[in-house]
Write a protein that holds these residues in place. Structure first.
Motif, PDB file in Angstrom:
ATOM      1  N   LEU A 246       0.809  -1.167   0.007  1.00  0.00           N
ATOM      2  CA  LEU A 246       0.156  -0.046   0.080  1.00  0.00           C
ATOM      3  C   LEU A 246       0.783   1.285   0.039  1.00  0.00           C
ATOM      4  CD1 LEU A 246      -2.757  -0.799   2.511  1.00  0.00           C
ATOM      5  CD2 LEU A 246      -2.966  -0.893  -0.022  1.00  0.00           C
ATOM      6  N   TRP A 250       0.940   4.228  -3.038  1.00  0.00           N
ATOM      7  CA  TRP A 250       0.773   5.351  -2.772  1.00  0.00           C
ATOM      8  C   TRP A 250       1.766   6.403  -3.286  1.00  0.00           C
ATOM      9  CZ3 TRP A 250       3.802   8.924  -0.007  1.00  0.00           C
ATOM     10  CH2 TRP A 250       3.158  10.271   0.084  1.00  0.00           C
ATOM     11  N   TRP A 251       3.166   5.858  -3.235  1.00  0.00           N
ATOM     12  CA  TRP A 251       4.217   6.561  -3.876  1.00  0.00           C
ATOM     13  C   TRP A 251       4.042   6.539  -5.501  1.00  0.00           C
ATOM     14  CZ3 TRP A 251       8.669   4.621  -6.757  1.00  0.00           C
ATOM     15  CH2 TRP A 251       9.632   5.430  -7.075  1.00  0.00           C
ATOM     16  N   SER A 253       1.246   6.574  -6.982  1.00  0.00           N
ATOM     17  CA  SER A 253       0.229   7.565  -7.730  1.00  0.00           C
ATOM     18  C   SER A 253       0.696   8.872  -7.396  1.00  0.00           C
ATOM     19  CB  SER A 253      -0.961   7.241  -6.506  1.00  0.00           C
ATOM     20  OG  SER A 253      -0.877   7.444  -5.217  1.00  0.00           O
ATOM     21  N   SER A 254       1.740   9.040  -6.713  1.00  0.00           N
ATOM     22  CA  SER A 254       2.209  10.413  -6.150  1.00  0.00           C
ATOM     23  C   SER A 254       3.321  10.987  -7.180  1.00  0.00           C
ATOM     24  CB  SER A 254       2.665  10.663  -4.825  1.00  0.00           C
ATOM     25  OG  SER A 254       3.857   9.994  -4.709  1.00  0.00           O
ATOM     26  N   ARG A 269      -3.456   4.784  -7.455  1.00  0.00           N
ATOM     27  CA  ARG A 269      -4.245   5.440  -6.439  1.00  0.00           C
ATOM     28  C   ARG A 269      -5.484   5.053  -6.041  1.00  0.00           C
ATOM     29  NH1 ARG A 269      -4.513   9.585 -10.046  1.00  0.00           N
ATOM     30  NH2 ARG A 269      -6.499   9.021 -11.095  1.00  0.00           N
ATOM     31  N   VAL A 272      -4.902   1.959  -3.236  1.00  0.00           N
ATOM     32  CA  VAL A 272      -4.741   2.029  -1.832  1.00  0.00           C
ATOM     33  C   VAL A 272      -6.012   2.285  -1.131  1.00  0.00           C
ATOM     34  CG1 VAL A 272      -3.656   4.221  -0.561  1.00  0.00           C
ATOM     35  CG2 VAL A 272      -2.655   3.412  -2.592  1.00  0.00           C
TER      36      VAL A 272
END
Length: 494
Positions: A246, A250-251, A253-254, A269, A272
């Motif tokens: 997870l 998240w990384w 998606s950023s 994204r 998560v």
């Protein structure tokens, strides 16, 4: 397509194949009963409770029945086909997320190399080395996601319907993920917050599935035999297996990695909150005793889908940034990785061939005895056996029904899993297991008493077998013995 076929064949050689092992001990007997309705006149409820909920057993069983091919061979072909379909579906999804071929092949190759990786908190692997309903529901779910992302919504629904017909439970997670993707897209377009509403709606129907009373008696015993149902039993590495993917997602998606499409970030994204939602559900259901019946829903099985997509995204990034078009880099990563996975799987079934080819011989004394039983006892035979036999040294978790193709009294390993999901079987299961308790110390009178309680006509026990019974088959570890009149006096020693 040719490369995917070759990769699927290599994946089977890496991860192995074992007929009727572990969870296949539940699925394979249902397949064989469809192929030959004369099998399993006693105790079929312990595997048919699952089979009645889907068309999986009918699909595979009728393919053997109509083709007139040996059912073990048909099951093996379906297993290899399922691996190929998963790699094909993964290729389709990778093509949507990555622009370059090196990234796409990195995604598929990493998934192929890691098929036997366990999914945290579930007692599942990404792809088992044996055929189950998940073997087919996993690729159909990935096809559904790929079609949805390609704006082919009708095809996505069709693939999702196919998943539901094969494995209803796993189709729920696929449907929820597609809903999450749809909501995420709407939130981005509208800039509004609405995910909490979905969280409530997703579980609004749960109170109507089970009652709020804690499980009791044999049903409770079977439920708590599945320790992974309860997050309080998880170890630190299982929690790591939940939150590490997870965090990486998240990384993903950023940032905007090179060679990726917007769909890459969209998938990462959405995964998560998807994973967090089911993790929270698992925690909530496992805490109060009033909700313990709901642990049978197994919300953490959603991570099976999450792991598949996660490794596709991770493999694509490795292919894009590290492997590229350098052959030595591909060999440097995947040869040691494949060798490691082969070694892990080889040691997981130490007493059996790594690939149990259909129709081949086995050095495993248990499966050898099972195969003798298949060929030398009537279909109406009912066997007694140590209820914990699947966990005994050298057995390698092969299911008696799946390999021997004969009825047997309930066991305490896999049949308890059926009871944990279908508590109406609890009393029958408990009575049969209790009747076989202390099997290792049974003498002739104990076996005769067992035969007086249940229609047991044969037993499988430690060699050389009990005095007073005729045992027409013996190997180094086991003896097959007949109970009652009509026993032959032929003794076969191997």
């Amino acid at each position: 397509m040719v490369w995917l076929v070759l990769l699927a064949a290599v994946a089977v050689l890496i991860h192995g194949y074992h007929l009727g092992a572990d969870d296949a001990a539940i699925y394979v007997p249902a397949i064989k009963r469809v192929a030959d309705p004369g099998l399993y006149p006693f105790g079929a409820e312990f595997f048919m409770s699952h089979a009645h909920l889907s068309l999986f057993a009918n699909l595979v069983g009728y393919s053997a029945r109509l083709s007139h091919l040996p059912v073990d061979f048909v099951i093996f072909v379906w297993h290899v086909t399922s691996v190929f379909l998963l790699l094909l579906a993964s290729w389709r999804l990778a093509c949507l997320c990555f622009q370059n071929r090196s990234a796409r092949w990195g995604a598929v190759a990493l998934l192929a190399a890691l098929l036997s990786v366990p999914v945290a908190g579930t007692a599942l692997a990404i792809m088992d080395p044996y055929l189950t309903a998940r073997s087919l529901s996993t690729p159909t779910t990935i096809f559904a996601i790929a079609c949805y992302l390609s704006n082919r919504r009708k095809q996505a629904v069709a693939w999702l319907l196919a998943t539901a017909l094969i494995h209803p439970q796993m189709s729920v997670y696929g449907a929820v993920f597609l809903i999450c993707l749809e909501l995420a897209g709407r939130l981005l377009r509208r800039g509004a917050a609405g995910a909490p509403t979905f969280d409530a709606l997703a579980f609004a129907g749960l109170p109507f599935l089970f009652d709020f009373q804690p499980a009791s008696g044999a049903a409770r015993e079977a439920l708590f035999s599945r320790t992974y149902f309860f997050v309080s039993n998880w170890t630190w590495y299982e929690w790591t297996g939940i939150f590490a993917p997870l965090a990486l997602l998240w990384w993903f998606s950023s940032v905007t990695p090179k060679g990726t499409t917007p769909l890459f970030r969209s998938l990462a994204r959405t995964l998560v909150p998807f994973g967090l939602m089911f993790t929270v559900a698992a925690i909530v259901l496992a805490i109060p005793a009033r909700l313990e019946n709901y642990t049978r829903l197994q919300p953490m099985r959603s991570f099976h889908l999450l792991y598949v997509v996660f490794f596709i995204l991770l493999g694509g990034l490795i292919g894009e940034y590290a492997l590229q078009a350098k052959v030595w880099r591909w060999l440097g990563l995947f040869v040691p990785l494949a060798a490691s996975m082969w070694l892990v799987q080889y040691n997981s079934y130490p007493a059996s061939p790594h690939v149990e080819w259909p129709g081949g011989t086995s050095r495993n004394t248990w499966t050898s005895a099972f195969l003798w039983i298949r060929g030398h006892t009537p279909k109406s035979a009912v066997f007694g056996i140590d209820p914990g036999y699947m966990l005994l040294p050298g057995e390698d978790e092969h299911g008696f029904r799946a390999v021997a193709e004969r009825s047997v009294l309930a066991d305490s390993v896999k049949d308890s899993g059926a009871v944990s999901l279908f508590p109406q079987l609890a009393s029958h299961w408990k009575d049969q297991v209790q009747a076989q308790r202390g099997w290792e110390n049974f003498h002739l009178a104990d076996f005769q008493n067992l035969a007086s309680q249940y229609p047991v006509t044969w037993i499988l026990t430690r060699s050389p077998g009990p005095d007073g019974l005729t045992c027409p088959y013996r190997n180094h570890d086991l003896a097959v013995c007949r109970i009652g009149a009509g026993a032959t006096h032929l003794a076969i020693k191997r």
